[in-house]
Design a protein around this motif. Sequence first.
Motif: not given
Lengths: 190, 390
Positions: B215-238
């Motif tokens: 979907a489209v994510a405008l400036p009000n939400s794109y940032f949060e999508f990317k933070i969420a994605q970064a948080e998930i990859i941080d849990k990969v080691a576990e």
Amino acid sequence: MNFSNNIFKIVFFARAGQGAKSIAEVLAQSAMAEGKFVQAFSFYGPQRSGAPTKTYVKISDKPIRNHEPIVDPDVAVVLDDTLIKSENVANNLDDDESLIINTIKTEKVIRKEIHDFKGNIKTIDANMIAMDIIGRNYTNGIILGKLIQVIEIVKLETAVEQFKRIFEKKIGETLTKKNILAIEKGYDSL
Amino acid sequence: MKKQRIQNIKKALTGGAASAEALRQVEPDVMPVYPITPQTPIVEAFAKFQADGKVDTEIITVESEHSAISACVGSSVAGARTVTATSSQGLALMNEILYIASGMQLPIVMLISSRALSAPINIHGDHSDVMGARDTGWIQLFSEDAQEVYDNTIIGTKLAEETKIPTMVIMDGFTTSHSVEVLETLPDAVVKNFVGEYQSKNSLLDIDNPKTFGAVALPNSYFEFKIAQAEIIDKVAESYKKITGEFENISGRKYGVIEEYQTKDAEQIIILMGSTAGTAKDVVDKMRMEGKKVGLLKIKMFRPFPYREVAKVLGKARSVAVMERVMPFGSVGPLYSEIVNTAFTNKLTKIQVASYIYGLGGRDIFAKQIEKVFEDLIAKKLKEKIKYIQ
């Protein structure tokens, strides 16, 4: 059998299309079947039929971790004698090590053409044997037989068994039989 | 998990064929491909399995790598277990879609036989291609030999599907992909049971639970999508730790995000990735016999980078040399940069870090050259500039 560093190292000098990779594969599978560890790989230059190629096989009783190409072989095998003009085929071969070469020339002539090599030179006219048995210039099986005769690193039966397993489906029963006969002829050659 | 009886089967396979063997057992639903050298033995062996009716996989032959990875996105979003394979220019051409795959949390597995990038044209191995894709949001697992390629393919499948992060299983072009080595494989049933049947939790075809993808994510939400994605990859080691623990139970082979070799009391350590690790281990053994306290740190998972584990190793050494197979134009090597970062953020100010570039475009690396790197470290011949091992 002379293991330097506990790894026996073989270098094949051939032209692309001569089947050096196939016999390296048979040798590697045979050694594995006899409980050894192996590594077999080729140097890939410009990929065209007839280009000079180098194929390497390492065999050891222990796992082989080293991924270097072979620069100090225990035996060198030359499938096409015109390669001795362009390749340093006896490079780092010691006096007690062997060079196996497919040629119509005599050992004396080859020794003259390869300077500074005091080790064993084993010649075999694989082209003639191939034409005789297979009717085509498929020399690799004969060379494999000769190699096994010289270095005794795997049993002839194992190599024949592995050749059959790998190639029978691909090349058919008739050609497989002829190739096995070729391997045996190479093994029995003088 | 109860410990099972381990039943390994010995085989001599190329690295490419070893990954295809693992894939045969994993049995993906879909494999879109546009084969390129030197991933050749992977698709060659797998397509044969498919033609012989040994797998039920749908192989889609497409017209480019961009299409291959696009078809992977479509297939994965539909809920199918999806794999592909590529190298070099192929991976570079996929680049745009790599971000889409990770952004949409699609657990695609990609087998990569790593190779140099043009120009000039070169078909041989180095890490230019995979380093160019290091920040695309994918997991990157490096393999030392055919055994690790086989194991990483199985572990990578489960890791991707559990974390919903696409995963690259990387082998060195030719050196590993085309080299026959002896490895131990597991029985089909054991592998099938380990990876299980893939059930997508977010299938586009699940019409009872409709979802939106891409979907489209405008400036009000794109940032949060990317933070969420970064948080998930941080849990990969576990997840990786749990999965490799389970894998050890079935195979007897233990894996970590890094592998330490004689690092316990090492004063000088070489850090690298891929097939050169094997040669370096032989060098370490030789130098240890001579009484030199040297060791090797092999990075197995480059993304996400195992900062914590690496810091523990760095804390013990006097000096380290980072050896990598990519040319960092106008910068420093990516692995070197991670090591310096790890040392800095962990306040390891005394350690010296040297940078070496080797093996570009398939240039051979010899044990002697690795020994020389250790000798340089021992003699404190540490240049600030990058050193090339030609």
